[in-house]
Design a protein around this motif. Sequence first.
Motif, mmCIF file in Angstrom:
data_model
loop_
_atom_site.group_PDB
_atom_site.id
_atom_site.type_symbol
_atom_site.label_atom_id
_atom_site.label_comp_id
_atom_site.label_asym_id
_atom_site.label_seq_id
_atom_site.Cartn_x
_atom_site.Cartn_y
_atom_site.Cartn_z
ATOM 1 N N ASP A 228 0.839 7.903 2.277
ATOM 2 C CA ASP A 228 -0.604 7.760 2.517
ATOM 3 C C ASP A 228 -1.234 6.758 1.558
ATOM 4 N N GLY A 231 1.630 3.175 1.923
ATOM 5 C CA GLY A 231 2.128 2.621 3.188
ATOM 6 C C GLY A 231 1.496 1.279 3.520
ATOM 7 N N ALA A 263 5.522 -2.251 12.718
ATOM 8 C CA ALA A 263 5.704 -0.813 12.933
ATOM 9 C C ALA A 263 4.834 -0.001 11.970
ATOM 10 N N LEU A 264 4.773 -0.437 10.711
ATOM 11 C CA LEU A 264 3.939 0.266 9.731
ATOM 12 C C LEU A 264 2.456 0.156 10.082
ATOM 13 N N TYR A 265 2.008 -1.070 10.386
ATOM 14 C CA TYR A 265 0.593 -1.250 10.729
ATOM 15 C C TYR A 265 0.220 -0.490 12.002
ATOM 16 N N ARG A 266 1.174 -0.370 12.916
ATOM 17 C CA ARG A 266 0.881 0.369 14.145
ATOM 18 C C ARG A 266 0.598 1.844 13.820
ATOM 19 N N ARG A 267 1.404 2.407 12.922
ATOM 20 C CA ARG A 267 1.171 3.800 12.510
ATOM 21 C C ARG A 267 -0.149 3.927 11.754
ATOM 22 N N LEU A 268 -0.404 2.969 10.856
ATOM 23 C CA LEU A 268 -1.651 3.008 10.082
ATOM 24 C C LEU A 268 -2.873 2.870 10.988
ATOM 25 N N THR A 270 -3.103 3.679 14.112
ATOM 26 C CA THR A 270 -3.260 4.899 14.907
ATOM 27 C C THR A 270 -4.026 5.950 14.111
ATOM 28 N N ALA A 271 -3.703 6.036 12.812
ATOM 29 C CA ALA A 271 -4.359 7.032 11.963
ATOM 30 C C ALA A 271 -5.774 6.617 11.577
ATOM 31 N N HIS A 276 -7.358 -0.494 9.937
ATOM 32 C CA HIS A 276 -6.077 -1.194 10.039
ATOM 33 C C HIS A 276 -5.827 -1.938 11.349
#
Length: 682
Positions: A228, A231, A263-268, A270-271, A276
């Motif tokens: 958190d 990332g 892939a990391l930015y996609r998760r960030l 989404t949250a 982001h």
Amino acid sequence: MSERARALLERGVRLAELDRPADALTVEQEAIALYRHLAAADPDRHLPGLAKALSNVGVTLSALDRPADALVAEQESVAIRRQLAATDPDTHNADLADCLFSLGVTLSELDRPADAMVAEQESVAIRRQLAASDPGTHLPDLADTLLNVGVSLSKLDRPADALAVEQEAVALYRRLVATDPERHHPDLAKCLASLGSTLSALDRPADALVAEQEAVTLYRRLAATDPDTHGADLADALTNLGVRLSELDRPADALVVEQEAVALYRRLATADPDLHRSDLADSLTNLGVTLSALDRWAEALTVEQEGIDIRRQLAAADSQSHLPGLAKALASLGATLSALDRWTEALAVEEEAVNLFWQLTAADPQSHLPDLAKALAGVGVTFGELDRLAEALDAEKEAATLFRQLAATDPDLYRADLATALVNVGVRFTELDRPAEALRAEQEAVAIRRELAAADPDQYSADLAGVLTNLGLTFAALDRPADALHVEREAVAVRRQLAATDFGQHGSHLATSLETLGMRLADLGRTAEAPNVGQESVTVFRQLVATDPESHLPGLAAALISLGATLSTADRWAEAMTAEQEAASLFRQLAATDPDRHRPSLAKALTHLGVTFSELGRSGDALTAEREAVTIRRQLAASDPDRYRLELADALNNLAVSLSELGREKEARQALDEAEFIREDQ
């Protein structure tokens, strides 16, 4: 009243820690009001409390995205701390350094790097003294401030000065990590990332890569235990690393890194989409560029379209912040569609990019004029591919005008772009059969590229040779063959030097220039020299074919046709026949696998061969070759009459000659009549 002021100050701190900055602000403002009243009556006792309250409210206002208001509070706090430190430096210097540090951060947020640096450098001077006497307490603060000074120097385009400061900060953080790695590893990673950017600005990408790889390693370790918090830092570091690998011409390695960043930015995103999504769009743009560099255009297209969809949403909500990114992404998408030969779609996208850049340039020409010029150049190429030549010329002339303006103020940065724009204008004038105007553009381009190549031959010699080749063709179109010969000789000389150092990259250009030079010599009646130059062209192409036949067989076949022509001018018909027979054989082989591309060249080879057979008295062989040439050109004219009907007429004329030589006058007359009908109907 004093106790209440202290209580309010403490409550404000707790509210800020609970992420309630609006509530903290109300409490801190009340504390300031009380401290002002107290300090008016007893400044020695209460000015420190007022300064502390002002510092806290500055931090809170920054958290509320009110940096201008934060600046007012912090400037007053610094003034008070400076007054206190003047009378009691041992007690108040550390607080003054802290206030100056915060003031520098706020000034940087307000895009005032010069003012920020002044505050930060004063903070560094104080913290250096403090760290000398108590390194355990003050060394971390000194390192933090040095890092900020480095960032400000970079913003002021002083990367060499920034480098020295950041290297000192890295050295300090390494010392701190040795004693408390958990606390200081994030600081070291952040400083290494900044150092990488600075080294890149100094054109030291290999050194930058080392720093950024270490930053990624540290952030990967940190993100593994606290995703958190770290990332996003890891994603940012991966992005920088991908850019550096691309600069070092390592697109395959960059691809792996950028895919992880996406892939990391996609998760960030989404949250926390508000924070982001913009980062995700940027990372998709980088990934698209890398896929394009690897000739994976279809994948690049998918990635870039996703990025544009995100940017459209962002621009709809905040056009001022996100329109520039959208315009650049559209221009990149246009280039990808062009690479896929989807020119109509590319045009729509590129015109949208141009319109956005016009809008942005109207508001901020200094920031957006270069992008507008590049976008106009791109749309000009696309218009040209769609055979909309007048519109292509308009766009490319406008691009040249803008690059001329830019080069007037920053020649080192934009003269090369101006030369390229002028080359494009010259090509378009040539296509529009306006060689005199093409000449002016190309001569100016040659003059610029001569200067550039003299200063940096490795980077610009190939460009110089390219425009010299164009200029030679333009001189020829203006019936100035001697001038054409002069510049074509120079093009050959330049490309010979280039091929000597990198034959794989420059050999085919050398061969093509030799082919052109040989034909020019033949046109000027220099029949002793022309075949030798043409033969060298063929020799170079044979070397290329030996290592890469798929790429270079068409060039070899074309060079053999030209060699045959130069030998013919020297009355060396038997040798011409040998070259032309090989050319016809090669083009027949090529046309079997790609008829649309190579049948026109096969017809040309057969036409030359037919003439040569006639000169050698082999009328029957001439007739066979010319019949096949007519058959091919008839098929081509049926599908594209505007382009091929006149060539069909020429082929019919040659056929008529061979038929007449064989005494077949009736058939010869029919061929001549058909040729005449085509020309009258044209």
